[in-house]
Design a protein around this motif. Sequence first.
Motif, PDB file in Angstrom:
ATOM      1  N   GLU A 230      35.406 -68.593 121.551  1.00  0.00           N
ATOM      2  CA  GLU A 230      34.959 -67.691 120.492  1.00  0.00           C
ATOM      3  C   GLU A 230      35.259 -66.232 120.840  1.00  0.00           C
ATOM      4  OE1 GLU A 230      33.181 -69.988 121.938  1.00  0.00           O
ATOM      5  OE2 GLU A 230      32.663 -71.458 120.401  1.00  0.00           O
ATOM      6  N   THR A 231      35.017 -65.879 122.091  1.00  0.00           N
ATOM      7  CA  THR A 231      35.304 -64.506 122.517  1.00  0.00           C
ATOM      8  C   THR A 231      36.793 -64.222 122.469  1.00  0.00           C
ATOM      9  OG1 THR A 231      33.359 -64.426 123.952  1.00  0.00           O
ATOM     10  CG2 THR A 231      35.139 -62.884 124.441  1.00  0.00           C
ATOM     11  N   VAL A 232      37.598 -65.169 122.954  1.00  0.00           N
ATOM     12  CA  VAL A 232      39.054 -64.989 122.932  1.00  0.00           C
ATOM     13  C   VAL A 232      39.552 -64.781 121.508  1.00  0.00           C
ATOM     14  CG1 VAL A 232      41.259 -66.154 123.349  1.00  0.00           C
ATOM     15  CG2 VAL A 232      39.435 -66.284 125.054  1.00  0.00           C
ATOM     16  N   GLN A 236      41.087 -61.301 119.885  1.00  0.00           N
ATOM     17  CA  GLN A 236      42.477 -61.419 119.434  1.00  0.00           C
ATOM     18  C   GLN A 236      42.632 -61.050 117.968  1.00  0.00           C
ATOM     19  OE1 GLN A 236      44.971 -62.031 121.444  1.00  0.00           O
ATOM     20  NE2 GLN A 236      46.597 -62.111 119.918  1.00  0.00           N
ATOM     21  N   ASN A 237      41.668 -61.448 117.146  1.00  0.00           N
ATOM     22  CA  ASN A 237      41.806 -61.294 115.695  1.00  0.00           C
ATOM     23  C   ASN A 237      41.138 -60.055 115.132  1.00  0.00           C
ATOM     24  OD1 ASN A 237      43.214 -63.772 115.479  1.00  0.00           O
ATOM     25  ND2 ASN A 237      41.282 -64.906 115.476  1.00  0.00           N
ATOM     26  N   LEU A 238      40.105 -59.578 115.799  1.00  0.00           N
ATOM     27  CA  LEU A 238      39.296 -58.527 115.184  1.00  0.00           C
ATOM     28  C   LEU A 238      39.229 -57.234 115.983  1.00  0.00           C
ATOM     29  CD1 LEU A 238      36.256 -60.701 114.002  1.00  0.00           C
ATOM     30  CD2 LEU A 238      38.258 -59.988 112.676  1.00  0.00           C
ATOM     31  N   GLY A 239      39.678 -57.239 117.199  1.00  0.00           N
ATOM     32  CA  GLY A 239      39.516 -56.031 117.991  1.00  0.00           C
ATOM     33  C   GLY A 239      40.463 -55.955 119.162  1.00  0.00           C
ATOM     34  N   LYS A 240      40.090 -55.139 120.151  1.00  0.00           N
ATOM     35  CA  LYS A 240      40.869 -54.992 121.371  1.00  0.00           C
ATOM     36  C   LYS A 240      39.913 -55.032 122.562  1.00  0.00           C
ATOM     37  CE  LYS A 240      44.811 -52.448 119.495  1.00  0.00           C
ATOM     38  NZ  LYS A 240      45.707 -51.286 119.669  1.00  0.00           N
ATOM     39  N   PRO A 241      40.424 -55.401 123.729  1.00  0.00           N
ATOM     40  CA  PRO A 241      39.541 -55.501 124.890  1.00  0.00           C
ATOM     41  C   PRO A 241      39.048 -54.122 125.330  1.00  0.00           C
ATOM     42  CG  PRO A 241      41.819 -55.757 125.564  1.00  0.00           C
ATOM     43  CD  PRO A 241      41.819 -55.736 124.061  1.00  0.00           C
ATOM     44  N   PRO A 242      37.899 -54.056 125.992  1.00  0.00           N
ATOM     45  CA  PRO A 242      37.355 -52.754 126.399  1.00  0.00           C
ATOM     46  C   PRO A 242      38.129 -52.092 127.528  1.00  0.00           C
ATOM     47  CG  PRO A 242      35.978 -54.542 127.201  1.00  0.00           C
ATOM     48  CD  PRO A 242      36.983 -55.168 126.273  1.00  0.00           C
TER      49      PRO A 242
END
Length: 321
Positions: A230-232, A236-242
């Motif tokens: 779910e996190t991946v 991937q679809n809604l944001g970018k990693p911190p």
Amino acid sequence: MKSPLLSLPGAVPAEGVDEGVAAHYGDLFREQRALADGAGFVDLSHRGVVAVTGEDRLSWLHLLLTQHVSELPVGEATEALILSAHGHIEHALYLVDDGTTVWAHIEPGTQEALLAYLESMKFFYRVEVADRTADFAVVHLPAGSIAEVPDGVVVRETAHGRDLFLPRADLEAYAEKAGPAAGLLAYEALRVEQHRPRLGFETDHRTIPHELGWIGTAVHLQKGCYRGQETVARVQNLGKPPRRLVFLHLDGSEVHLPPHGTEIRVADEGEDGRKIGFVTTSVRHFELGPVALALVKRNVPVDARLMAGETAAAQEAIVEP
């Protein structure tokens, strides 16, 4: 486990998590050049070795790993992660299937926790999981090597070289034929040059795969459910990693390399500037000089001048902002 190859001339033991094999054999840069030219080998016999057998081994692992392995061809190398329920990286596995067994090498000392998790997930699947570290030693042959591989030895071949799952009893005899030996520092220098992350070095307790560029190489985005998916999918679809992995060119005038965990700040903000990341691995490369991998906050400008502790550093983006 202490490698018998520490008895070779010039061997200097590695420390920390890599204890048990040689850091180098007396000439770090010569050893790096040899590996870059496709010569020699690296003793990685301190790494854990796990074997999974049984009819359901691939379909079962497919449910647990981030990689698509249900139809993994015999002899094809891949890598995969095991994530927490929140998507944080817990294990990294370097895999190959020989037709009857999936072989994986993993970070030193992580096999007990990995096997405990795998055993807890067996349920009614026809699989057996075993720690084979005491029986098999991992030996790395660099890309371009023409060294012979003994008959019957399982090989994991990648663009960066071949990993051999060699019977531990044969390690000394094989080393006599496959030389010259190169230490772990030479191997690590090329790993950093190639921007390849390593569990426990480029990761901490909250690292997600996107931060290290492991999407695609160790994480397959088109496969079914696994823990942490779910996190991946959300990132991937809604944001970018911190955070994002970067490659650092370090000031060559400094005598000491900034160690793992050294705080990184923006140079223009001075000594009291905010912490924006940390050094994960620093090495001396035979051509590039002192270089490092580091994790920094995603919004740090790519052209920002950085300070790794007291060492000036210029960054190259690995994971795009």
